[in-house]
Design an enzyme around this catalytic site. Structure first.
Site: not given
Ligand SMILES: Cc1ncc(COP(=O)(O)O)c(C=O)c1O
Length: 436
Positions: A360, A292, A333
């Site tokens: 829809c 993210r 979420y």
């Molecule tokens: C095992 C694992 N690694 C990395 C990530 C990436 O997390 P983020 O996008 O919050 O950095 C996730 C996301 O849930 C995850 O489950």
């Protein structure tokens, strides 16, 4: 709030990567995902700088689940990051993009034999193993192929982060990994050490996503050295690699103020070093797999505003030409987003409205947001849509998925073409008896 390279032009238009978003909307159509290349690259560099300067034996891996296309794989490779993939599809995308398989980490709580075989055949860097059943399957597959599988064992340190329940993954009550508290993690380590064709390279833990403070990271960094010590004492094996999971949360709203990557690195590395040295244990190679925070703020979705329904004294609905199918996160979420009128970006946001999608469903993209008097035909820019938007998009209502354009220094390039109506029926099969 302006993110990444976002600016406002003299004409009052939102500009990203030197490209006028109103022109992008005209040229490529809407909805349109716009990805800011400079922002992605800077985020990759910030993680590497923060961790490598404190602990050179670090590998930052990009978590492809957030947003993965072949172009993104190239950028991540050029920036020297590894890649975390969670399916054959993500792995295939990486291979097609020429990403070195030795820097790929395969994840998942239920990898199919096909996915494991693919990983072994292509010499994937590490398989992150989630269960004892998986250990057995990988061991027998690797034996049959006459190879050794390099694995990390995923453990759950029982940390309960304050985030949405669907993205808490490090709690004991989680489908992922082997619980430390329950003794299953240590049993898993012993099991792995007894497997003929498995090399236990280290451990993996992940506490959750969209974390806006360091508490959960801090707790995990306190608990993992204790478990590493237990492993050392009980099995005589020194853990050489430790993957501490995903990265920081991002700014969806102005009030979201995630800690800096420098703070994260300082907190995690200091805690780990302290805990391990107290037990006389060396610091392992550290890995982190942010998704993210690499791509989230780099993404903006452009929509065209359509009908506006004003229900006096109740609510004003502003419809856009996308919604649930290009961004399911508000529905999944209760995720909140910021947005602005891209063609009048300097005007004050003086009207509170609800941005509704065109599905829809009651697919409200953004409830109660202040915008600058939205009108039909305006371009709406929804910010921070780079992570888990395109990646989670669908064809619900048989909508075609939007295009993705990469913008940088005034140039825009399509990195995913817009789906066509033909694409929608390309996999349909019409049995002979139904034709006529
Ligand atoms: C095992 C694992 N690694 C990395 C990530 C990436 O997390 P983020 O996008 O919050 O950095 C996730 C996301 O849930 C995850 O489950």
């Amino acid at each position: 709030m302006l993110l990444g390279t976002q600016q406002v032009s003299a004409a009052g238009h939102l500009v990203i990567g030197g490209c006028d978003t109103v022109e992008l909307a005209q040229q490529y159509g809407t909805p349109l995902y716009v990805m800011d290349e400079a922002c992605i690259r800077e985020n990759c560099r910030a993680y590497r700088r923060a961790f490598e300067s404190r602990h050179p034996q670090t590998e930052i891996c990009y978590a492809g689940k957030a947003f993965l296309t072949m172009a993104l794989c190239r950028i991540v490779d050029q920036e020297g990051l590894g890649l975390d993939v969670a399916s054959a599809g993500e792995f295939y995308t990486a291979l097609q993009a020429g990403f070195p398989p030795g820097r790929v980490y395969l994840h998942g709580n239920f990898k199919s034999p096909m996915e494991m075989g693919m990983a072994l055949d292509h010499g994937v860097g590490r398989i992150v193993v989630d269960s004892v059943e998986e250990l057995e399957l990988i061991d027998s597959l690797a034996q049959a192929k006459g190879t050794t599988a390099n694995i990390l064992l995923r453990v759950t340190p029982a940390v309960d982060p304050h985030t949405h329940k669907f993205i808490q993954t490090g709690k004991i009550d989680s489908k992922f990994g082997l619980g430390i508290d329950t003794g299953q993690a240590l049993a898993g380590v012993r099991h792995a050490l007894n497997c003929q064709s498995i090399k236990l390279c280290g451990l993996h833990c992940h506490v959750g996503s969209q974390l806006l403070d360091l508490e959960a990271f801090d707790l995990a960094a306190e608990m993992m050295p204790q478990f590493i010590k237990t492993v050392d004492q009980e099995t005589g094996v020194t853990i050489e690699e430790l993957n501490v999971g995903g990265g920081l949360g991002i700014r969806y709203l102005e009030e979201h103020q995630p800690p800096s990557v420098e703070n994260l690195a300082e907190t995690v590395l200091t805690k780990l070093k302290r805990g391990l040295s107290a037990s006389g244990l060396p610091m392992p190679k550290i890995m982190l797999e942010p998704g993210r925070s690499i791509v989230g703020e780099a993404g903006t979705t452009l929509y065209t505003i359509g009908p506006i329904k004003d229900i006096p004294h109740v609510r004003k609905y502003v419809s856009v030409d996308g919604g649930l199918s290009d961004n399911p996160r508000p529905a999944l979420y209760d995720a909140r987003y910021s947005a602005l009128i891209a063609n009048r970006a300097t005007e004050p946001p003086n009207e509170v409205v609800t941005v509704a999608g065109k599905h829809c469903e009651t697919d409200n993209l953004i409830m109660d947001i202040a915008l600058a008097s939205p009108r039909p035909g305006d371009t709406l820019a929804v910010q921070s849509t780079g992570a888990y938007n395109y990646a989670m998009s669908s064809n619900y209502n048989r909508f075609t998925r939007p295009a993705v354009v990469l913008v940088n220094e005034g140039e825009s390039e399509v990195i995913v073409r817009r789906e066509t109506l033909e694409d929608l029926v390309a996999h349909d099969v019409l049995p002979e008896r139904l034709r006529c």
